[in-house]
Design an enzyme around this catalytic site. Structure first.
Site, PDB file in Angstrom:
ATOM      1  N   HIS A 265       0.795  -0.912   0.040  1.00 42.57           N
ATOM      2  CA  HIS A 265       0.121  -0.108  -0.051  1.00 42.57           C
ATOM      3  C   HIS A 265       0.823   1.015   0.028  1.00 42.57           C
ATOM      4  O   HIS A 265       2.363   1.341   0.080  1.00 42.57           O
ATOM      5  CB  HIS A 265      -1.034  -0.125   1.019  1.00 42.57           C
ATOM      6  CG  HIS A 265      -2.220  -0.892   0.892  1.00 42.57           C
ATOM      7  ND1 HIS A 265      -2.417  -1.087   2.164  1.00 42.57           N
ATOM      8  CD2 HIS A 265      -1.915  -2.110   0.024  1.00 42.57           C
ATOM      9  CE1 HIS A 265      -4.107  -2.325   1.935  1.00 42.57           C
ATOM     10  NE2 HIS A 265      -3.465  -2.996   0.708  1.00 42.57           N
ATOM     11  N   GLU A 267       1.080   4.003   1.687  1.00 44.96           N
ATOM     12  CA  GLU A 267       1.500   4.069   3.052  1.00 44.96           C
ATOM     13  C   GLU A 267       2.495   3.630   3.615  1.00 44.96           C
ATOM     14  O   GLU A 267       3.329   4.018   4.078  1.00 44.96           O
ATOM     15  CB  GLU A 267       0.397   4.280   4.704  1.00 44.96           C
ATOM     16  CG  GLU A 267      -0.893   4.827   3.950  1.00 44.96           C
ATOM     17  CD  GLU A 267      -2.293   3.965   4.151  1.00 44.96           C
ATOM     18  OE1 GLU A 267      -3.131   4.350   3.270  1.00 44.96           O
ATOM     19  OE2 GLU A 267      -1.717   3.725   2.931  1.00 44.96           O
ATOM     20  N   CYS A 293      -5.941   0.853   5.796  1.00 42.63           N
ATOM     21  CA  CYS A 293      -6.208  -0.144   6.376  1.00 42.63           C
ATOM     22  C   CYS A 293      -6.067  -0.760   7.717  1.00 42.63           C
ATOM     23  O   CYS A 293      -4.555   0.407   7.735  1.00 42.63           O
ATOM     24  CB  CYS A 293      -5.651  -1.673   5.178  1.00 42.63           C
ATOM     25  SG  CYS A 293      -4.203  -1.667   5.009  1.00 42.63           S
ATOM     26  N   CYS A 296      -1.913  -0.831   7.479  1.00 41.70           N
ATOM     27  CA  CYS A 296      -1.125   0.333   7.766  1.00 41.70           C
ATOM     28  C   CYS A 296      -0.789   1.219   8.855  1.00 41.70           C
ATOM     29  O   CYS A 296      -0.507   1.739   9.080  1.00 41.70           O
ATOM     30  CB  CYS A 296      -1.727   0.736   5.417  1.00 41.70           C
ATOM     31  SG  CYS A 296      -0.669   0.629   4.676  1.00 41.70           S
TER      32      CYS A 296
END
Length: 338
Positions: A265, A267, A293, A296
């Site tokens: 992801h 992040e 999420c 993260c």
């Protein structure tokens, strides 16, 4: 900002354009497009040839052709000055620019004749009467494709009478332009820091190789970007867009088969990139185009990030919001349109 200049021969257009160029304006002239045509045709750039070629270009390609070609050369990052505007359709084409202003320059006939003679222009008639007659022929025509300076003057945002010194002309012009710049600043203020950083995150997202959704995050400390990351497969692994992620490439339903997704992801990548390059991110702010999420979120908390600013909600983010609050990490949304 784009400043357009129109006016009769020797009224001061080139002089003012040169001054604005000296203070940082990018200088463009519609006549340059005509000179290119004459050069290709092997003809000298006499005043008569310039007028005849310009009229022919308008007949062949539309009355706004010179302005359209010049407009395509303007840099959106710089203020520009455009001179030799001689047809009202050229004015209208330039008004399509977001911040265009037209200045019409004029001066007494006798003074303009003297200036034209003093600058040593071989194209200037040898007598004042011939100078007046030539100007009348150029401005009194009925050909709709020919130059029409009176019609351009009627469309001007301001008129400057150049009947004094160069200092007087430039002072009046600068005062006028400063006023327009101040109006623009008041009506179109700079973006705030949140919008600034979120829009940069959106640009970063364009680098994503994920075929399902492009997401990015940037990490900021002291209003400086210290790390960026976008979603996609890990370094050395085939890009998602090239078949590297089985979950994304099978077009799995949202929220399903997450255990098969090999994409990192945004992040996660922003945090990992900071660690990879030895950059401290403790007490920083993370801007992300999609709220984090749960996985993260845990990385954000443990990395010492103190604030998360997001644009759109991630579908499964309730738990993320809960533990961010418990860990005393601020969570804010900035909803950008478009």
């Amino acid at each position: 900002m784009v400043i357009g200049l129109t006016g009769t021969n020797a009224s001061g257009k080139t002089t003012l354009a040169d001054h604005l160029k000296s203070v940082g304006f990018d200088h463009r002239s519609l006549s340059d497009e005509i000179r290119l045509e004459l050069e290709r045709a092997g003809k000298p750039a006499t005043r008569e040839n310039l007028i005849a070629c310009g009229n022919q270009l308008r007949r062949d390609f539309g009355r706004a052709v010179l302005a359209e070609r010049t407009r395509a050369r303007l840099s959106p990052e710089r203020n520009s000055i455009v001179d030799s505007i001689r047809h009202p359709d050229e004015v209208r084409a330039l008004r399509a620019l977001p911040d265009f202003h037209l200045i019409h320059l004029e001066a007494p006939l006798e003074l303009r004749y003297q200036r034209a003679r003093q600058r040593g222009d071989a194209r200037v008639p040898s007598s004042f009467d011939e100078f007046v007659a030539l100007e009348q022929r150029e401005t009194a025509g009925t050909d709709s494709d020919a130059q029409n300076l009176p019609a351009c003057a009627a469309l001007a945002d301001a008129v400057l009478v150049n009947d004094g010194s160069l200092d007087a002309l430039t002072a009046r012009a600068e005062a006028l332009i400063r006023g327009w710049l101040e109006q623009r600043a008041a009506s179109d203020p700079r973006p705030g820091w949140d919008e600034y950083f979120m829009r940069i995150a959106r640009i970063v997202a364009l680098r994503s190789n994920c075929i399902k959704r492009k997401v990015a995050s940037i990490i900021v400390r002291d209003r400086r970007i210290i790390s960026t990351g976008y979603n996609g497969t890990p370094r050395g692994v085939t890009n998602c867009s090239q078949g590297g992620c089985p979950r994304c490439n099978s077009l799995a339903a949202s929220g399903t088969r997450l255990d098969e997704c090999v994409c990192s992801h945004g992040e996660e990548n922003a945090i990992v990139q900071a660690a990879y390059h030895g950059i401290a991110i403790k007490d920083a702010t993370l801007y992300t185009t999609l709220s984090p999420c749960l996985q993260c979120t845990k990385m954000i908390i443990n990395a010492g990030i103190r604030e998360v600013v997001f644009n759109a909600h991630y579908p499964l983010s309730e738990a993320s919001a809960r533990i961010l609050a418990e860990a005393q990490v601020s969570l804010r949304q900035i909803d950008l349109e478009g």
